[in-house]
Design a protein around this motif. Structure first.
Motif, PDB file in Angstrom:
ATOM      1  N   LYS A 172      -0.178  17.223  -7.230  1.00 10.06           N
ATOM      2  CA  LYS A 172       0.598  18.028  -6.284  1.00 10.06           C
ATOM      3  C   LYS A 172       1.616  18.894  -7.002  1.00 10.06           C
ATOM      4  CE  LYS A 172       2.860  13.595  -5.537  1.00 10.06           C
ATOM      5  NZ  LYS A 172       2.976  12.471  -4.614  1.00 10.06           N
TER       6      LYS A 172
ATOM      7  N   ASP B 270       0.464  12.013  -9.726  1.00  9.04           N
ATOM      8  CA  ASP B 270       1.194  10.793  -9.400  1.00  9.04           C
ATOM      9  C   ASP B 270       0.310   9.577  -9.629  1.00  9.04           C
ATOM     10  OD1 ASP B 270       2.817   8.856  -8.443  1.00  9.04           O
ATOM     11  OD2 ASP B 270       3.254   9.863  -6.536  1.00  9.04           O
TER      12      ASP B 270
ATOM     13  N   LYS C 213      18.506  16.161  -6.790  1.00 14.96           N
ATOM     14  CA  LYS C 213      19.455  15.179  -6.254  1.00 14.96           C
ATOM     15  C   LYS C 213      20.863  15.763  -6.218  1.00 14.96           C
ATOM     16  CE  LYS C 213      17.333  10.741  -7.144  1.00 14.96           C
ATOM     17  NZ  LYS C 213      17.164   9.722  -8.182  1.00 14.96           N
TER      18      LYS C 213
ATOM     19  N   SER D 299       1.733   6.541  -9.748  1.00 11.86           N
ATOM     20  CA  SER D 299       2.491   5.385  -9.255  1.00 11.86           C
ATOM     21  C   SER D 299       1.749   4.760  -8.082  1.00 11.86           C
ATOM     22  CB  SER D 299       3.889   5.821  -8.808  1.00 11.86           C
ATOM     23  OG  SER D 299       3.815   6.509  -7.565  1.00 11.86           O
ATOM     24  N   LYS D 300       1.968   3.467  -7.865  1.00 17.40           N
ATOM     25  CA  LYS D 300       1.251   2.754  -6.811  1.00 17.40           C
ATOM     26  C   LYS D 300       1.549   3.324  -5.420  1.00 17.40           C
ATOM     27  CE  LYS D 300      -0.543  -1.867  -6.520  1.00 17.40           C
ATOM     28  NZ  LYS D 300      -0.310  -3.288  -6.765  1.00 17.40           N
ATOM     29  N   PRO D 301       2.827   3.519  -5.074  1.00 25.73           N
ATOM     30  CA  PRO D 301       3.110   4.001  -3.709  1.00 25.73           C
ATOM     31  C   PRO D 301       2.928   5.500  -3.512  1.00 25.73           C
ATOM     32  CG  PRO D 301       5.166   3.571  -4.870  1.00 25.73           C
ATOM     33  CD  PRO D 301       4.055   3.216  -5.821  1.00 25.73           C
ATOM     34  N   ASN D 302       2.509   6.245  -4.545  1.00 26.16           N
ATOM     35  CA  ASN D 302       2.353   7.702  -4.445  1.00 26.16           C
ATOM     36  C   ASN D 302       3.649   8.346  -3.976  1.00 26.16           C
ATOM     37  OD1 ASN D 302       1.108  10.203  -4.565  1.00 26.16           O
ATOM     38  ND2 ASN D 302       0.165  10.057  -2.559  1.00 26.16           N
ATOM     39  N   SER D 303       4.759   7.976  -4.601  1.00 29.15           N
ATOM     40  CA  SER D 303       6.059   8.450  -4.151  1.00 29.15           C
ATOM     41  C   SER D 303       6.712   9.409  -5.141  1.00 29.15           C
ATOM     42  CB  SER D 303       6.988   7.258  -3.915  1.00 29.15           C
ATOM     43  OG  SER D 303       7.072   6.485  -5.101  1.00 29.15           O
ATOM     44  N   ALA D 304       6.038   9.707  -6.260  1.00 27.86           N
ATOM     45  CA  ALA D 304       6.635  10.624  -7.229  1.00 27.86           C
ATOM     46  C   ALA D 304       6.685  12.023  -6.626  1.00 27.86           C
ATOM     47  CB  ALA D 304       5.833  10.624  -8.522  1.00 27.86           C
ATOM     48  N   ARG D 305       7.797  12.723  -6.837  1.00 29.47           N
ATOM     49  CA  ARG D 305       7.936  14.057  -6.240  1.00 29.47           C
ATOM     50  C   ARG D 305       8.220  15.129  -7.272  1.00 29.47           C
ATOM     51  NH1 ARG D 305      12.342  13.729  -1.791  1.00 29.47           N
ATOM     52  NH2 ARG D 305      11.714  15.896  -1.528  1.00 29.47           N
TER      53      ARG D 305
ATOM     54  N   ARG E  10      -2.833  13.098  -4.888  1.00 32.41           N
ATOM     55  CA  ARG E  10      -2.102  12.604  -6.066  1.00 32.41           C
ATOM     56  C   ARG E  10      -1.698  13.725  -7.018  1.00 32.41           C
ATOM     57  NH1 ARG E  10      -0.342   7.303  -6.798  1.00 32.41           N
ATOM     58  NH2 ARG E  10      -1.047   6.232  -4.934  1.00 32.41           N
TER      59      ARG E  10
END
Ligand SMILES: [Zn+2]
Length: 169
Positions: free
Chosen positions: A123, A136, A156, A138-144, A121
């Motif tokens: 990183k 991170d 992006k 967030s629930k899905p551990n998708s923050a980058r 989490r």
């Protein structure tokens, strides 16, 4: 320190070396800055304390970036122990640590706790030009990204540019 407060300070410490206008800056870079930073987070701010914290930070940044093993952090835990004592009818574990090492050790233990309970989490930011870190939650551990506004949008835009360039080639 409460858990989330300690996690916030840990993240602040890891993020004391951001890239500003193309070069790495260090919020603990001068003795005065280091003292102020440490005092603002409950430390006494002695030279020894600041130097120890900077060394621990550098090692921890390397571990979080995957460049070094966690074992390299052991040297910062010398002379540290936890001692049980009853307080208010409850068993409490008190941290025994040289005073000048306390802040750094507490933050290393906080990091170890995060790694144990929520591995992966904490990183490095996904932008290779950025030296910040994120925790991170967030629930899905998708923050980058350390920040969507800065690195997220920049990355992006870069990917979009590369796609357009690739399509033209
Ligand atoms: Zn970033």
């Amino acid at each position: 320190m409460a858990d989330t407060a300690a996690e916030d300070v840990l993240l602040e410490l890891l993020n004391t070396t951001p890239v500003v206008r193309g070069s790495v800056s260090d919020a603990l870079g001068t003795p005065a800055e280091g003292r102020a930073w440490v005092r603002g987070r409950g430390g006494a701010g002695s030279d020894e304390e600041v130097a120890f914290l900077v060394a621990a930070r550098d090692a921890l940044q390397n571990v979080v970036r995957g460049r070094r093993e966690a074992e390299c952090l052991s040297e910062f835990l010398e002379g540290v122990s936890k001692v049980p004592a009853f307080e208010g009818g409850r068993l409490e574990w008190a941290l025994r640590v040289p005073e000048a090492h306390r802040l750094a050790v507490e933050l290393l233990l906080t990091w170890a706790h995060v790694e144990e309970t929520r591995p992966g989490r904490l990183k490095p930011c996904g932008n290779p030009d950025c030296r910040r870190f994120l925790l991170d939650r967030s629930k899905p551990n998708s923050a980058r990204w350390c920040s969507m506004a800065e690195c997220g949008n920049r990355m992006k835009a870069r990917r979009h540019y590369e796609r357009v360039k690739g399509a033209q080639a």
